[in-house]
Design a protein around this motif. Sequence first.
Motif, PDB file in Angstrom:
ATOM      1  N   VAL A  11      36.720  10.243  16.771  1.00  0.00           N
ATOM      2  CA  VAL A  11      36.953  10.798  18.114  1.00  0.00           C
ATOM      3  C   VAL A  11      38.430  10.669  18.476  1.00  0.00           C
ATOM      4  N   ASN A  65      36.456  17.194  15.669  1.00  0.00           N
ATOM      5  CA  ASN A  65      35.895  18.085  16.679  1.00  0.00           C
ATOM      6  C   ASN A  65      34.585  18.694  16.235  1.00  0.00           C
ATOM      7  N   LEU A 101      29.783  17.470  20.688  1.00  0.00           N
ATOM      8  CA  LEU A 101      30.668  16.302  20.568  1.00  0.00           C
ATOM      9  C   LEU A 101      30.780  15.572  21.905  1.00  0.00           C
ATOM     10  N   ILE A 127      29.624  11.667  22.903  1.00  0.00           N
ATOM     11  CA  ILE A 127      30.519  10.590  23.361  1.00  0.00           C
ATOM     12  C   ILE A 127      30.438  10.386  24.877  1.00  0.00           C
ATOM     13  N   GLU A 137      31.330   7.015  26.184  1.00  0.00           N
ATOM     14  CA  GLU A 137      32.767   6.725  26.205  1.00  0.00           C
ATOM     15  C   GLU A 137      33.416   7.338  27.455  1.00  0.00           C
ATOM     16  N   LEU A 144      35.018   5.262  30.920  1.00  0.00           N
ATOM     17  CA  LEU A 144      36.312   5.549  31.526  1.00  0.00           C
ATOM     18  C   LEU A 144      36.149   6.207  32.898  1.00  0.00           C
ATOM     19  N   TYR A 177      44.686  21.288  29.379  1.00  0.00           N
ATOM     20  CA  TYR A 177      44.999  21.733  28.025  1.00  0.00           C
ATOM     21  C   TYR A 177      44.243  23.023  27.752  1.00  0.00           C
ATOM     22  N   ASN A 187      38.337  24.249  18.309  1.00  0.00           N
ATOM     23  CA  ASN A 187      37.691  23.191  19.088  1.00  0.00           C
ATOM     24  C   ASN A 187      38.719  22.086  19.350  1.00  0.00           C
ATOM     25  N   PRO A 188      39.028  21.797  20.612  1.00  0.00           N
ATOM     26  CA  PRO A 188      40.101  20.834  20.894  1.00  0.00           C
ATOM     27  C   PRO A 188      39.701  19.385  20.678  1.00  0.00           C
ATOM     28  N   GLY A 189      38.442  19.088  20.395  1.00  0.00           N
ATOM     29  CA  GLY A 189      38.054  17.690  20.218  1.00  0.00           C
ATOM     30  C   GLY A 189      38.118  16.929  21.532  1.00  0.00           C
ATOM     31  N   ASP A 242      40.110  13.763  21.747  1.00  0.00           N
ATOM     32  CA  ASP A 242      41.168  12.742  21.761  1.00  0.00           C
ATOM     33  C   ASP A 242      42.115  12.898  22.950  1.00  0.00           C
ATOM     34  N   GLY A 243      42.474  14.139  23.272  1.00  0.00           N
ATOM     35  CA  GLY A 243      43.381  14.378  24.395  1.00  0.00           C
ATOM     36  C   GLY A 243      42.775  13.929  25.723  1.00  0.00           C
ATOM     37  N   LEU A 250      40.413  11.640  26.205  1.00  0.00           N
ATOM     38  CA  LEU A 250      40.288  10.184  26.276  1.00  0.00           C
ATOM     39  C   LEU A 250      41.639   9.527  26.541  1.00  0.00           C
ATOM     40  N   GLU A 255      42.459   7.250  29.762  1.00  0.00           N
ATOM     41  CA  GLU A 255      42.963   5.884  29.597  1.00  0.00           C
ATOM     42  C   GLU A 255      44.294   5.702  30.304  1.00  0.00           C
TER      43      GLU A 255
END
Lengths: 185, 165
Positions: A146, A151, B54, B58, B61, B65, B134, B141-143, B145-146, B148, B152
Amino acid sequence: MSRLTPPVGADDHALGPADAPVTLVEYGDYECPHCGRAAPIVERVVRRFGDRLRFVFRNFPLTEMHPHAEHAAEAAESAGAHGGERGFWAMHHAIYAHQQDGPDALGDARLAEYAGELGLDGRAVLADVRAERSAERIQSDFMSGVRSGVNGTPTFFINGRRFDEAWDDEGLSAAIERAGARGQA
Amino acid sequence: MNSSALTPGTPAPDFTLHATPDQTVSLSDFRGQNVVLVFYPADWSPVCGDQIALYNQILPEFRRLGAEPVGISVDGVWCHRAFSENRHLHFPLLADFEPKGEVARRYGVYREKEGTTERALFVVDGEGVIRWSYVSPVGVNPGADGILEALEGMQSGAQTAGAGR
């Protein structure tokens, strides 16, 4: 954006030399059909590059979609615990080879059978799977994915960078060649 | 890359959209907690499926946050319901369906030619201000990580600000 975090380390399951010029990392899910399609492609690429490539597999089970993914990952980890890295990789390949056998292909009992066929103690593997002994490791692999910008599955990283192109034989091979050439420059 | 997407520091335009045939969700319902607005082109398309799956995976997670994800596309409520049930989603998908794409337009992420939204992410804080945004190439797919990292960053920022309490 999207760099492998943390980098490949001693705890990772790796095939090939640690000092290979190129490292290919896959985040995969044992029940994901795309990962199943990728498995023989990766095997061919690993054979083709030999000592020039290190291949690393990290777990990324999407359990909401794939109810057997977590236990299949547990089984591969258990095979590693009992049979060393060779045990892990044998089980890894066996799971993907059997993935499409039927609706129960990745059920606990079948996973134990595959382990038995590989000469491992199927009952010990079954006990590990049921106890979810590697849950922490699998979750830690998942969260690293992650963080790294995974992705979907499979997601590949080549020398730490996410690979966003098509992961067929040609696409992966070309990217590995390029990464190897950059390393030498 | 779409250059007209609303940027950090902008108050997030409030909206009310249908989540199910008889239930609406407003951005202002989330006051006091962070919201991740996930604009995506369409239910069922392969890239979106992975992206939404995805975020669903998560969810713990995000919640750790202090954030709730909300999906938004121009699909209708029945389509959302079928998609949501099929993927076992545990967060709402909102229908920017009538007038079509109105909310996406207000966030600067509507694609006129295709008649869908961009693949865009906005992190909105508890006061309703955009803190991160973004726009991804529509096929990528941007996932997560950005998102999270943004959440944070906000958390550590809040801790610094609250240090005098």
